[in-house]
Structure formats: structure tokens, C-alpha cells
Design an enzyme around this catalytic site. Sequence first.
Site, PDB file in Angstrom:
ATOM      1  N   ASP A  46       0.821  -1.211   0.000  1.00 32.91           N
ATOM      2  CA  ASP A  46       0.000   0.000   0.000  1.00 32.91           C
ATOM      3  C   ASP A  46       0.860   1.267   0.000  1.00 32.91           C
ATOM      4  O   ASP A  46       2.029   1.238   0.377  1.00 32.91           O
ATOM      5  CB  ASP A  46      -0.904   0.029   1.234  1.00 32.91           C
ATOM      6  CG  ASP A  46      -2.030  -0.982   1.167  1.00 32.91           C
ATOM      7  OD1 ASP A  46      -2.045  -1.787   0.216  1.00 32.91           O
ATOM      8  OD2 ASP A  46      -2.880  -0.969   2.075  1.00 32.91           O
ATOM      9  N   HIS A 190       3.798  -2.214   3.213  1.00 24.93           N
ATOM     10  CA  HIS A 190       3.795  -0.830   2.728  1.00 24.93           C
ATOM     11  C   HIS A 190       5.142  -0.512   2.090  1.00 24.93           C
ATOM     12  O   HIS A 190       6.188  -0.771   2.694  1.00 24.93           O
ATOM     13  CB  HIS A 190       3.515   0.141   3.876  1.00 24.93           C
ATOM     14  CG  HIS A 190       2.193  -0.075   4.543  1.00 24.93           C
ATOM     15  ND1 HIS A 190       1.984  -1.098   5.457  1.00 24.93           N
ATOM     16  CD2 HIS A 190       1.000   0.563   4.414  1.00 24.93           C
ATOM     17  CE1 HIS A 190       0.722  -1.065   5.866  1.00 24.93           C
ATOM     18  NE2 HIS A 190       0.116  -0.081   5.246  1.00 24.93           N
TER      19      HIS A 190
END
Length: 552
Positions: A46, A190
Site C-alpha cells: 500500500d 507498505h
Amino acid sequence: MVEGIIWIVFIFYLIYTLVPTFLIRRLGYGVFKSRSDSPCAALTFDDGPDPQYTPQLLDLLARKGTRATFFVLGAKAEHYPDLIRRMHEEGHLVGLHNYMHHSNALMTPWKVRRTLEHSADVIERITGIRPVHYRPPWGVFNVFDFLLIRKFRIVLWSMAAFDWRSRGGTDKIKRKLIGKVKDGAVILLHDSGDTLGANPDAPGYMIEALADVLEDARRRGIRFARIDEHLPGRRLPDRLVRRSAEKRTALPAASSTRDQASQAAAEAAANARDPQAAGEAAASAQAAGGAAATAHGSRAADQAAASAQFPQPVTEAAPAREAPQSEPPTPEKHRGLALRAWMLWERLFHRLYRIQPGDSEHRFLHYRIRAYHGQELVLDDGEIIRPGDKVAELHLDNEWLRQAGSQNSSMMKLAVQMIRAMGNSMPRLAHRLLTDPAFADLKGVYGISMIHRGTKQFGFTVLPLHNRLWRWSSTLYLRVLLGMLHPGGFGRLQENTARLNPRIIAMSASQMKKRYAPGLSAAEPSSGAYYPEEAYGAVLQELPEGMAGKGG
């Protein structure tokens, strides 16, 4: 006034985002989090692309021959189109993560839709493929996001390494993942650390730890795939395939021959309906890919050779074997789970605000002592309750109402049971309030309810709510509550909306003493048997149709 505003804001966010997020994340309604029968796991990243860390991550994935899914921000995709193009060319799936990293809870439904459409346009211009996989920031939803399920495949996760914080370094990430990744898992990571709550250097620790995680998975025979490969047997809706194709024909001819070959392969695989057609599509794509590599020289050839090291994806149109399909949860099951969640919130609310039972034997009525805030209440006996007066705020026990509604075979029986419960509870509540020295200055009792027509026969004055904002928020909250309790759900309540309007019910302390405790003594009454016959019909008219199911 301040407390009223706080309540309005809380009720709004309870309905707008807290309840939808709970239902979606806890019950998995309309989203994909994991698949127990999948032969592979999925890595998802993400908040990117990030100019410092995303290239390092792509290099690592290429060395390990691993495909992943990137949920990217539209604004960053505009700034770093080369990274988006590289993700696509190296075989990764590009999904959406909003345009900016803003929570859906803080945006209107129209803004959420606009940002998603804009982000999808940005990515489609770069890759030639319109993304349909979506993960909202922080996994937070608003109530209108249920409509997105028709257009996007919403993806959450089943494992998180909490890698957005640099505290704990690589050891923390390894402890979370090494030896614990299983087939069917969707792992949240991430590749950027510039969002709210994240540390800028955190992705560096993630990439370092991921190398060991991938090696551990290889030793254990765990294969990683993209999210769309993780869902065998599922195809894009035809309307989305047609729309994507139409949009691509209108795009400028900026994509490379290799991009066009990838696009043709994706469309052919998506539209293939049988194994033979899927095989022909794959062969055509392979031929197109070879032509592209020749046309683009050594760099394209090197990329094609690197792509050959990746595990072959499971085509959506023709899975090797049909995975067993679990029976989807019925709406009734979803409603039952939501109702249990609401009842859990009800118990928590009673604890937080110290709401007490009005009758130790019957739990129909509850109360809390507070200073009154609201409009001036002129009662039928001439008494007036003003802001600042000490009052007992009344609450119906919704768990009692739910059980009574499910146990009674007709509305008449439910109405009779409610009358008896009120008749039993009011004398005991009056005795408790009027004999406690701490409540010597009690002005009266009051509450807000949609079931109020039968209350005058018990000595209450029924008054309208004058404050428009408070009336609107109370109506919204109480209708949601009745929709949860109503066996027919919210649909049946639409037939009775004209009668479902909240009113204030109030009674002065002097009226309560006169009616329920004229010869007050220190001993609590053993029984309260106050059943005004005229109340039966009034309460019966007040109940929403079908509240207790079909008559019988």
C-alpha cells in the site's frame, strides 16, 4: 447543548462509518480477505509508489521471481508514472488506494467516487488497463461504500506485519511473517512511509525483512501470486470489460507494443469462456509477446526472460480445477450478526453511561440520573421541566424488546406483554426514585421514543421535539434501531414511516408519586400491577406492522 452536539456527531459517525466498517471487516461482507482453498498466498503493498523504496522492492521481487499487488495512490501515480509502468511490465497487478491517503470516513460518498474514478483514469493512461481492485486507506469504510462492491473488487487482508512503524526493525516483521504465512493468506505491507502515522524509513526495514520471508516461503513450498490470480474462476463483469475496452480505444497511442500485447492477452483471457479458447488466447499472447521483444531489442528481451521465471498465473477463465464454492451467507445471517453486534454496543453503552435497571425483577425499563438539557417541557399536570433540572432519563431495554418480538406469535401478544412489563416496572421505578435521598430534588422522568401512543395512559405527557437537528438525528438513530429489531428489516419499516416519528415522553415527580406511590413506604412494592386497559389499543397501533412476525 454541548452534550447534545457530541451525541449528534457520535450517532452520525456510528451510522456513517463505524457500523459499516465493523460489518465489512468483521463479517467480510462484499470484500476479499483470504481464501482457505487457494493454492497460493498474496503479497500486497500500500501507499506507493515511492521513488526511493518502490524500485528496491521491485528489484527484490524480480530476483525472487515473485508477483505481487500494489494498491497505489492516484496522486503518486501521476508523479511517478515510470514506476507504475514498471510494475505493470514486470507482471504485477496495480490496484487503487484512493487519490490521496484520506480516509473514506472523512469524505462524502461523491468525493470517494470522484477520487477513485480519477485515480483509475491515471493508471489506465499509464498501463492501458483500468484497475478494478480497491483497498480503502486504513481499511475504513463509510455506509455508501457498499455501493462500490458493484463496481470494484474490494480487497482487505488476513495478515499484517505492522511495518509502517520502524520501531522493532526487521525483527518485528520477521516474527509476524516467517513460518506463519499459509496458502490463502493476503499479506499487508507498505512500500512508502510518508502517510499519517508511518515512519519515513520504515519501508527500508520491510524490504530487508521481506527477503528472508520470501526465502522461508520458498523452503516451505509457499507460492505467491497476484490478487486476481488468487481468485481462480472469477471474471470481470462484462460491463467492465466492455467499458475498459472502449476507453482504451480512445486513449492516445502512447503505449508500447509490449503493453498492447499484454493488453491483448488480458482481454483474451478475460473473454475466454472455455479451456480451448483460453489456450488459444494464451498462445496468441505468447506470439504477440515474442514479436514485442524482437521489436524492442535487448532490453525487452531481457524483461521477457525475467518474466519467464515467474510462476505462471492461473487464468481466470479456465482454472485447473474448479474450487469448491462455499455457500454465500444469507441476508438473514448477516442481519443476525449485525443485530448481535448492536446488542453488544447496547451493553457497552449502559456501562459507559452507568445506566441502571429500574426494576430488579423486570428489565424492561432502565434509567440514568442527569441534568436535563433540551427544550422546556410543559407537562399535563402543570409542572414544568426546565434545562438544568435533575431528571431520570428513561431507556427501553432493546434486548428485552428483541426477545419479546421473536417469542410472541402475534402483535397483540407482544402489545399485551409490553403493557404488563410497563405496569410492573413503573411502580418499582417510582419507588426507587422517590425513596432515595440522593434524588430528593428530582424534577421528573423523561425519554425519547417512537413507541409513545400508549404512554399517556401511564401518566406521561407526550410532546413534540422542537429542535430540528436533534429531531433529525433522533429519528435516524431510532429508525436504524427499529430496523435492526424488526424481523422484516428496514424494508418493512418503509411502509410505516409516517407513524415512526420520535416524541418526548415526560412525567413530573409529583405525578409519579400520585399515580404509583400514594402511600409510599420504605419497603419496595412486591408487585406493580398497573394495567390501564385503554393503553392496549394505543400501544398496538404504535407497533410497526410485522414487529412480532405473522399472526398465529
